[in-house]
Design a protein around this motif. Sequence first.
Motif, PDB file in Angstrom:
ATOM      1  N   GLN A 137       0.827  -1.310  -0.091  1.00 24.38           N
ATOM      2  CA  GLN A 137      -0.236  -0.046   0.037  1.00 24.38           C
ATOM      3  C   GLN A 137       0.940   1.243  -0.126  1.00 24.38           C
ATOM      4  N   LYS A 138       1.156   1.836  -0.985  1.00 28.34           N
ATOM      5  CA  LYS A 138       1.684   3.023  -1.444  1.00 28.34           C
ATOM      6  C   LYS A 138       2.946   3.321  -0.796  1.00 28.34           C
ATOM      7  N   ILE A 139       3.631   2.271  -1.187  1.00 26.75           N
ATOM      8  CA  ILE A 139       4.920   2.039  -0.422  1.00 26.75           C
ATOM      9  C   ILE A 139       6.060   3.043  -0.827  1.00 26.75           C
ATOM     10  N   ILE A 140       6.780   3.702  -0.172  1.00 28.97           N
ATOM     11  CA  ILE A 140       7.597   4.511  -0.479  1.00 28.97           C
ATOM     12  C   ILE A 140       9.162   4.117   0.181  1.00 28.97           C
ATOM     13  N   TYR A 141      10.057   4.226  -0.347  1.00 30.62           N
ATOM     14  CA  TYR A 141      11.275   3.583  -0.223  1.00 30.62           C
ATOM     15  C   TYR A 141      12.567   4.579  -0.500  1.00 30.62           C
ATOM     16  N   ASN A 142      13.280   5.437   0.577  1.00 29.16           N
ATOM     17  CA  ASN A 142      14.342   6.246   0.072  1.00 29.16           C
ATOM     18  C   ASN A 142      15.607   5.639   0.691  1.00 29.16           C
ATOM     19  N   TYR A 143      16.663   5.557  -0.261  1.00 34.29           N
ATOM     20  CA  TYR A 143      18.137   5.033   0.028  1.00 34.29           C
ATOM     21  C   TYR A 143      18.625   6.151   1.169  1.00 34.29           C
ATOM     22  N   SER A 144      19.703   5.524   1.844  1.00 32.61           N
ATOM     23  CA  SER A 144      20.167   6.552   2.799  1.00 32.61           C
ATOM     24  C   SER A 144      20.906   7.861   2.122  1.00 32.61           C
ATOM     25  N   SER A 145      20.959   7.758   0.860  1.00 28.55           N
ATOM     26  CA  SER A 145      21.456   8.748   0.356  1.00 28.55           C
ATOM     27  C   SER A 145      20.499  10.029   0.236  1.00 28.55           C
ATOM     28  N   GLY A 146      19.205   9.572   0.357  1.00 30.86           N
ATOM     29  CA  GLY A 146      18.118  10.364  -0.010  1.00 30.86           C
ATOM     30  C   GLY A 146      17.273   9.973  -1.115  1.00 30.86           C
ATOM     31  N   LYS A 147      17.879   9.184  -2.187  1.00 32.43           N
ATOM     32  CA  LYS A 147      17.350   8.947  -3.451  1.00 32.43           C
ATOM     33  C   LYS A 147      16.145   8.103  -3.254  1.00 32.43           C
ATOM     34  N   ARG A 148      15.242   8.343  -4.083  1.00 33.73           N
ATOM     35  CA  ARG A 148      13.763   7.575  -3.739  1.00 33.73           C
ATOM     36  C   ARG A 148      13.859   6.381  -4.658  1.00 33.73           C
ATOM     37  N   ALA A 149      13.732   5.249  -4.103  1.00 31.28           N
ATOM     38  CA  ALA A 149      13.892   4.085  -4.781  1.00 31.28           C
ATOM     39  C   ALA A 149      12.411   3.579  -5.212  1.00 31.28           C
ATOM     40  N   LEU A 150      11.377   3.612  -4.354  1.00 30.94           N
ATOM     41  CA  LEU A 150       9.943   3.269  -4.684  1.00 30.94           C
ATOM     42  C   LEU A 150       9.151   4.537  -4.352  1.00 30.94           C
ATOM     43  N   ASP A 151       8.217   4.694  -5.153  1.00 36.12           N
ATOM     44  CA  ASP A 151       7.295   5.881  -4.896  1.00 36.12           C
ATOM     45  C   ASP A 151       5.673   5.572  -5.113  1.00 36.12           C
ATOM     46  N   SER A 152       5.270   5.438  -3.857  1.00 38.92           N
ATOM     47  CA  SER A 152       3.835   5.016  -3.799  1.00 38.92           C
ATOM     48  C   SER A 152       3.202   3.995  -4.774  1.00 38.92           C
ATOM     49  N   VAL A 153       3.941   2.760  -4.502  1.00 39.43           N
ATOM     50  CA  VAL A 153       3.738   1.647  -5.331  1.00 39.43           C
ATOM     51  C   VAL A 153       2.431   0.848  -4.551  1.00 39.43           C
ATOM     52  N   ASP A 154       1.482   0.519  -5.489  1.00 44.20           N
ATOM     53  CA  ASP A 154       0.639  -0.514  -4.889  1.00 44.20           C
ATOM     54  C   ASP A 154       0.278  -1.230  -5.652  1.00 44.20           C
TER      55      ASP A 154
END
Length: 275
Positions: A9-26
């Motif tokens: 559900q609306k998964i967001i994941y940011n790397y430690s660098s701040g770069k977004r790897a996943l953005d609101s994936v459902d």
Amino acid sequence: MPETLLTIQKIIYNYSSGKRALDSVDFTVAAGEFVALAGRNGSGKTTLTRLAMALLKPTGGSIHFQGKNTAAMTPADMARSIGYVFQNPDRQIFRETVAQEVSYGPEQLGFSPEAINESVAWALNMTGLTELAGNFPRTLSRGQKQKVAIASAIAMKPQVLILDEPTSGQDPWEAQTLMELLTDLNQQGITIILVTHDMELIAQYAARVVVLEQGHKVFDGIPAGLFDGSQDIGAWGLMPPAVLSLSQQLTGVEANCAADLVELLGSAIKRRREH
């Protein structure tokens, strides 16, 4: 309707660098599905599966397994329900014999000695490794090592099996044998989530495909819908299966895999000879 096992559900994941790897994936995965997770390198496929296994924790959104939020769960907790097979089987192999390797998971989950023996025997039989039970795993071929990793996962009797590029580095025969194994496991009720960049495998074996591009879900449907020309898959770094491209250039021939194409061409040649 089949039970929903995994809910993203609306998964967001940011790397430690701040770069977004996943953005609101459902998306959801139901019991008994065979789902391929596709996308170019860096699209977020492996990150998403590691979040599902609680190997990583999401920056935002939630993951539920059978309705339970996995936020407070550990990889050991998830291993009771989800088996995970890494792309490189050497990362998972550390015991002296194949049988000992396969027995590790059931031992950690507290199976009784009888249940361990039963699970190991079943897993070795399913993967065709029974005769190699006493062998040192690291002397096996890449394909055999991958089967050891799969046997180790299914010995814990998971409901879901996630595999990250399991055919990578294998020859065509080994890849076909492994995919036939996954099909057999799926037919026995194990839900399969296959991370792959191989469009041929998706067309031939998967019932559903989810495509990620730059951390976003851009497609979720049957493989035929991905390859029918209605999607600009080239923009996602994907190429249609070679067999499908060839069949589309042949009038009246529609095939998703080599076996289908050979059969259709054989039938066409036979009809031509009869006339």
